[in-house]
Design a protein around this motif. Structure first.
Motif, short mmCIF file in Angstrom:
data_model
loop_
_atom_site.label_atom_id
_atom_site.label_comp_id
_atom_site.label_asym_id
_atom_site.label_seq_id
_atom_site.Cartn_x
_atom_site.Cartn_y
_atom_site.Cartn_z
N LYS A 1 20.80 59.30 29.15
CA LYS A 1 21.63 58.32 29.84
C LYS A 1 20.81 57.34 30.68
O LYS A 1 21.22 56.20 30.87
CB LYS A 1 22.65 59.03 30.72
N THR B 1 16.13 53.69 28.29
CA THR B 1 16.46 52.45 27.58
C THR B 1 16.49 52.73 26.08
O THR B 1 16.00 53.77 25.62
CB THR B 1 15.39 51.37 27.87
N GLU B 2 17.03 51.78 25.35
CA GLU B 2 17.08 51.95 23.90
C GLU B 2 15.67 52.07 23.32
O GLU B 2 15.42 52.87 22.42
CB GLU B 2 17.80 50.76 23.23
N THR B 3 14.75 51.30 23.87
CA THR B 3 13.36 51.34 23.40
C THR B 3 12.75 52.71 23.65
O THR B 3 12.05 53.25 22.80
CB THR B 3 12.53 50.25 24.10
N ILE C 1 14.33 55.56 23.93
CA ILE C 1 14.98 56.53 23.03
C ILE C 1 14.35 56.44 21.64
O ILE C 1 14.01 57.46 21.03
CB ILE C 1 16.50 56.28 22.96
N ILE C 2 14.17 55.22 21.15
CA ILE C 2 13.56 55.03 19.83
C ILE C 2 12.12 55.53 19.83
O ILE C 2 11.69 56.22 18.91
CB ILE C 2 13.65 53.56 19.39
N SER D 1 12.07 59.28 19.80
CA SER D 1 12.47 59.76 18.47
C SER D 1 11.35 59.58 17.45
O SER D 1 11.10 60.47 16.62
CB SER D 1 13.73 59.03 18.00
#
Length: 142
Positions: A99, A102-104, A106-107, A110
């Protein structure tokens, strides 16, 4: 005077000393891991709740203990063990902090897990495709 016997003795004593330090280090790691696991279980009991993050943390502790056990039994550490621990740690980080990430981030996390998984597959493939005998291990060590 032949310097070889004294050099041989120094190497022998040094080797024993390093083995002793290594054993002490492994015991410290095992005891610290057990204490951390007990603390985590105590917190879960106190909260009366168990989360996925808690389970993954306990799994990491178990993997560390397994790694110490394998090292004590065989004297060698399969490189896959730290990679497994790293993958679980990154997955735990992703699950717990998603939560706030940032999206970056998370990517990136992953992709890091994927890279570690591919590394494990490559290492396993290498061991199956290009096995080495006990005698070649001795030659590499010597």
């Amino acid at each position: 005077m032949n310097p070889e016997p004294s050099k041989s003795r120094i190497v022998s004593v040094g080797g024993r000393l390093l083995s002793w330090v290594e054993m002490v280090g492994l015991v410290v790691i095992a005891v610290a891991t057990l204490i951390a696991g007990i603390q985590e279980i105590t917190e879960m009991v106190g909260r009366r709740a168990v989360s996925l993050g808690d389970l993954l943390l306990l799994f990491i502790y178990l993997e560390v203990l397994t790694m110490v056990g394998i090292y004590l039994q065989s004297g060698a550490l399969p490189i896959r063990m730290p990679l497994y621990i790293a993958m679980v740690a990154l997955a735990r980080h992703l699950i717990i902090d998603m939560k706030e990430m940032t999206e970056t981030a998370i990517i990136a996390t992953s992709v890091a897990i994927l890279i570690l998984a591919v590394a494990v597959l490559l290492i396993r493939f290498g061991h199956v495709r290009f096995p080495y005998s006990a005698s070649s291990r001795d030659e590499d060590a010597g």
